[in-house]
Design an enzyme around this catalytic site. Sequence first.
Site, PDB file in Angstrom:
ATOM      1  N   HIS A 196       0.830  -1.196   0.000  1.00 57.77           N
ATOM      2  CA  HIS A 196       0.000   0.000   0.000  1.00 57.77           C
ATOM      3  C   HIS A 196       0.876   1.262   0.000  1.00 57.77           C
ATOM      4  CE1 HIS A 196      -2.730   2.883   2.315  1.00 57.77           C
ATOM      5  NE2 HIS A 196      -3.437   2.583   1.249  1.00 57.77           N
ATOM      6  N   GLU A 249       1.422  -0.612  -5.129  1.00 64.10           N
ATOM      7  CA  GLU A 249       0.297   0.275  -5.434  1.00 64.10           C
ATOM      8  C   GLU A 249       0.761   1.646  -5.897  1.00 64.10           C
ATOM      9  OE1 GLU A 249      -1.823   2.318  -2.411  1.00 64.10           O
ATOM     10  OE2 GLU A 249      -3.733   2.180  -3.468  1.00 64.10           O
ATOM     11  N   ASP A 285      -1.119   5.389  -6.372  1.00 60.24           N
ATOM     12  CA  ASP A 285      -2.223   6.341  -6.448  1.00 60.24           C
ATOM     13  C   ASP A 285      -1.786   7.378  -7.477  1.00 60.24           C
ATOM     14  OD1 ASP A 285      -3.819   5.364  -4.183  1.00 60.24           O
ATOM     15  OD2 ASP A 285      -2.157   6.080  -2.958  1.00 60.24           O
ATOM     16  N   HIS A 292      -1.017  10.307  -3.274  1.00 64.03           N
ATOM     17  CA  HIS A 292      -2.312   9.898  -2.724  1.00 64.03           C
ATOM     18  C   HIS A 292      -3.332  11.033  -2.693  1.00 64.03           C
ATOM     19  CE1 HIS A 292      -5.271   9.262   0.503  1.00 64.03           C
ATOM     20  NE2 HIS A 292      -5.280   8.030   0.031  1.00 64.03           N
ATOM     21  N   GLU A 303      -4.560   3.380  -8.523  1.00 64.84           N
ATOM     22  CA  GLU A 303      -5.813   4.023  -8.109  1.00 64.84           C
ATOM     23  C   GLU A 303      -5.945   5.400  -8.741  1.00 64.84           C
ATOM     24  OE1 GLU A 303      -6.596   4.602  -3.895  1.00 64.84           O
ATOM     25  OE2 GLU A 303      -8.375   5.800  -4.361  1.00 64.84           O
TER      26      GLU A 303
HETATM   27 CA    CA Z   1      -4.838   3.903  -2.760  1.00 61.62          CA
END
Ligand code: CA
Length: 358
Positions: free
Chosen positions: A42, A69, A71, A84, A171
């Site tokens: 994450h 991950e 973002d 993020h 994301e």
């Molecule tokens: Ca995220």
Amino acid sequence: MPAKLVTSLALIGACVASHMAHSQDPLPRKLKGEQVPLVIAHRGASGYLPEHSQGAKVLAYAQGADILEQDVVLSRDGVFVVAHDITLDKTTDVADWYPDRKRADGHYYYADFDWAELRQLSLVARELSAEEQSGRFQQKYDQRMVRLDDEIRFIQELNRLFHKNVGLHIELKAPAFHRQEFGGYMSERLMPILNEFGYRSDRDLCFIQCFEFEELRYLRQNLNCRLQLIQLIGGSPMMLTEPPSAGGEEKMSRTAWVARIISQLPALAEIVNGIGPSLELVAEIQQDGSIRSCGLVEAAHAMQLCVHPYTVRADGLPTWASSLDQLHHWLFEELQVDGLFTDFPDLSLAYRGQRQRQ
Ligand code: CA
């Protein structure tokens, strides 16, 4: 410890860990029909190093995470930046450089800065709770933010060097905000980049996740995206079929909210491959102190949807778990999730490894 030294140590760790992994069986995968849940780093190994710094990504890679991950938000000149927040305030030193560039709301936005400006900023560790402060990196970090295309190049190059296939979980942050600012869907800019790097089908280790259903619907129906799409679901009610309203969400109990999500799974399954629920939505504690499933994971699996809950934190457990071991036990063994987001990839991998050996 100086940041550059930390990065060097992380790089050395990557070499050692990758050579070790290379000498063993290939890493397990859980795409459709396979059995081992994915450990998704994450924002990198963000329990140790500042989120989305290259150090955090290298460390997660070294620890053996299956997926890293990303973002993503857009800069004013349309570059995807791995970050993020849509604002710069909490994770960079932007106020030192550009004291006059904040908006009327007091925040600095990525959308107001070109990449050439953003790349000058240093990353700063997010403000932490007292519990988190003890175990996480505290210093101003002498590293720059990373562009998405550079991060993909970096991961693919490590994969080539170490004969691994570590994947992406991207994301799209705040698509409705970006549509207002840029007049188009973020996905239209994202897909050419992913295609260029070879991510095209649901067999590729590249997931796209989003809280806003409309962006996922557009990806699938308008752009004919074949990658695996994950609908993120927060701990508070919001309409899945529309962008969340500005603060107008009705108050709802967790039980009612989970029931509503479950009722929407058939419609979601027309578009997405899986869901990414908050940990608070997958299990709960009962009056006698025992834990029980909320039923969401089972309902999603019954619809052939995979489940990637967020976020496992050694220093921030969900209300229903009293230890990290108990949390891992419930996610891996009781609920049998297909992947999990973790700030501590090493600890999640260690638990998974122990169980596999038993
Ligand atoms: Ca995220």
